[in-house]
Structures are given as C-alpha cells and as structure tokens.
Design an enzyme around this catalytic site. Structure first.
Site, short mmCIF file in Angstrom:
data_model
loop_
_atom_site.label_atom_id
_atom_site.label_comp_id
_atom_site.label_asym_id
_atom_site.label_seq_id
_atom_site.Cartn_x
_atom_site.Cartn_y
_atom_site.Cartn_z
N HIS A 55 0.84 -1.21 0.00
CA HIS A 55 0.00 0.00 0.00
C HIS A 55 0.87 1.24 0.00
O HIS A 55 2.09 1.16 0.08
CB HIS A 55 -1.00 -0.01 1.16
CG HIS A 55 -0.40 0.09 2.54
ND1 HIS A 55 0.39 -0.90 3.07
CD2 HIS A 55 -0.47 1.06 3.49
CE1 HIS A 55 0.77 -0.55 4.30
NE2 HIS A 55 0.26 0.64 4.58
N HIS A 57 1.45 3.94 1.99
CA HIS A 57 2.03 4.68 3.12
C HIS A 57 3.55 4.80 3.00
O HIS A 57 4.22 3.88 2.53
CB HIS A 57 1.65 4.03 4.45
CG HIS A 57 0.22 4.31 4.85
ND1 HIS A 57 -0.49 3.53 5.73
CD2 HIS A 57 -0.61 5.33 4.48
CE1 HIS A 57 -1.71 4.03 5.89
NE2 HIS A 57 -1.81 5.12 5.13
N ASP A 132 0.05 -3.98 6.24
CA ASP A 132 -0.60 -3.55 7.48
C ASP A 132 -2.04 -4.04 7.59
O ASP A 132 -2.89 -3.40 8.22
CB ASP A 132 -0.60 -2.01 7.57
CG ASP A 132 0.81 -1.44 7.77
OD1 ASP A 132 1.75 -2.23 7.96
OD2 ASP A 132 0.95 -0.21 7.72
N HIS A 170 5.00 -4.78 10.57
CA HIS A 170 5.38 -4.14 11.84
C HIS A 170 5.50 -5.15 12.97
O HIS A 170 4.77 -6.14 12.99
CB HIS A 170 4.33 -3.09 12.25
CG HIS A 170 4.27 -1.90 11.34
ND1 HIS A 170 5.05 -0.78 11.52
CD2 HIS A 170 3.52 -1.66 10.23
CE1 HIS A 170 4.77 0.10 10.57
NE2 HIS A 170 3.85 -0.40 9.76
FE FE Z 1 2.89 0.68 8.12
ZN ZN Z 2 0.24 1.55 6.62
#
Ligand code: FE
Ligand code: ZN
Length: 256
Positions: A55, A57, A132, A170
């Site tokens: 994505h 980000h 995410d 993450h």
């Molecule tokens: Fe992220």
């Molecule tokens: Zn993200």
C-alpha cells in the site's frame, strides 16, 4: 525454495527481501528505506529485480524511487492506487499472478487499512506478505476503509491454510497482546502465546512471521465468533463484522 531475509528498520517496520535462487530473482517487499536494502543486497550478492508494495504509506514505499534508479527493478503495486505509488511499473489487481523467478505469488485485494491495499500470497511457500492488514495479535487501523470492508479482507485471509506464515510489516505483537488479553482473557492459547512473545521480545527477537493457525486461535480481530468475546462486549446476536467493528473501535482508544 525462497530465501527470505527480514530487515528491521525505523521504529518497528520490517522490510522483507525474498530471493529465488534458480531464477536469480529478488524482490523487496515494502521498502521503507533504500539504504538498508542496498546493504543487504550487497552482502548477499543479490540483484534487485522487483519491489512489491502492499500500500501507499510512506513507511512502505519510501525507498521505491532510489532503489529503482540504482537497480532498475520493476515496481509492482495495486492498479487502483497507481497515483499514490511512487515509480509504479506493473499494475495488479485481485487474482493476478506475479512471477518471481520460478516462484509465484497471487495478489489478494485486502482493502480496509487503505483503500488500495493488497497482499502477496506465495502458496507454494506457505508465505503471505500482507503489509498492514493483519499484525501479530492485531490488525491495521481503518484509515481509509470501513469495518465491513476490512472484515471481508480478513475473511479472505482466514480462508487460507493455517500453516501459512504471516509476514506483516510491523513488530506490534506484544503491545497488541495486552489488548487481546483484555478482550479475551480466558483464551488459554492466547495466554500461552503471550508468554512466548514476551520471551522473544526480552531477547530482542522478532515475533514475526507468525502462523495463520496461531492467529486464528489467538488474534481477537479474527475471532468475532468467540463466545467469550461476544459475551464481554454484550454483542451476542449480531453479525461477525459488527463484533469486529466494536473490537477495532475499542482498540483505537485502548491505552495499555
Ligand atoms: Fe505501516
Ligand atoms: Zn500503513
């Protein structure tokens, strides 16, 4: 057989380098930064052929342009989000197959965290790179999507083989686990997993990848059917996505 390298960067991000030795192909998944990727490529003697972005980000595409200009790699990302992916070359959508040497990944459309979020499923390797969307014991915040949409995405992931390894972007598992224990304290598999997670983190070791089977048993965001969760939330007679929405809502304001 893919070789998968996990590179911790920034506060808690993971970049993955995946190498297919027979076809001499190497992909970077969600390169937040270029420099750590270039260094790892150098150490391994690999040449970057692809970037796969889940994505838009910044902590997932930040290294795109520098890596592309230094290696000539091709950038693969969601067609619907092409305006927001720096340097995109290959636009993909649900069901498309990406070849990485002799390995193959299927693209899954998993909106919710952002509207153009995808995952890369290497079925032959039991590996899912999902950015995410899902985390260890957690899931992504709903920045651009709504709960029903995210739940549909998570249902897609729930349907994959439980032996699938979950490579998220993450290291949030331990903090997520404190919330999970608040929502489903009697879940014994969850209690046991948190002991393992705490041990790993004390040694500075990653808790990722996790196994989908473990997430199904312990991650509250995949468990809106759980009688204990429903009882605690007072939501015994609503559909799964509404329970999911309430769990997500509570997590947003949880201070553990
Ligand atoms: Fe992220
Ligand atoms: Zn993200």
């Amino acid at each position: 057989m893919l070789e998968i390298l996990q590179i911790p960067v920034l506060q808690d991000n993971y970049i993955y380098l995946i190498h297919e030795p027979n076809g001499w192909a190497t992909a970077a998944i969600d390169p937040a930064l270029a420099e750590p990727v270039l260094r790892a490529l150098d150490e391994k003697g690999w040449t970057l052929t692809h970037i796969l972005n889940t994505h838009h980000h910044g902590d997932h595409v930040g290294g795109n342009i520098e890596l592309k200009s230094k290696t000539g790699c091709a950038i693969v990302a969601m067609a619907r989000d092409k305006e927001r992916i720096p340097g995109i070359d290959v636009e993909v959508s649900e069901g498309d197959i990406i070849g990485l040497g002799h390995a193959e990944a299927k693209v899954l459309d998993v909106p919710g965290h952002t509207s153009g979020h995808i995952a890369f499923w290497f079925a032959g390797e039991s590996a899912l790179f999902l950015g995410d969307t899902l985390f260890g014991l957690g899931c992504g915040r709903l920045f651009e999507g709504h709960a029903e949409e995210m739940w549909a995405s998570l249902e897609k992931i729930r349907a994959l083989p439980p032996s699938t390894r979950i490579y998220c972007a993450h290291e949030y598992t331990q903090a997520n686990g404190r919330f999970a224990l608040e929502i489903e304290p009697e879940n014994q598999a969850l209690q046991e997993r948190m002991v393992r997670v705490t041990n790993l983190r004390q040694q500075g070791l990653p808790t990722i990848p996790s196994l989908l089977g473990d997430e199904l048993a312990t991650n509250p965001f995949l468990r809106p059917h759980s009688p204990e969760i429903r009882r605690r939330l007072g939501l015994e007679d609503v559909t799964d996505w509404r329970v999911f929405a309430e769990i997500r809502h509570r997590k947003d304001s949880f201070r553990g």
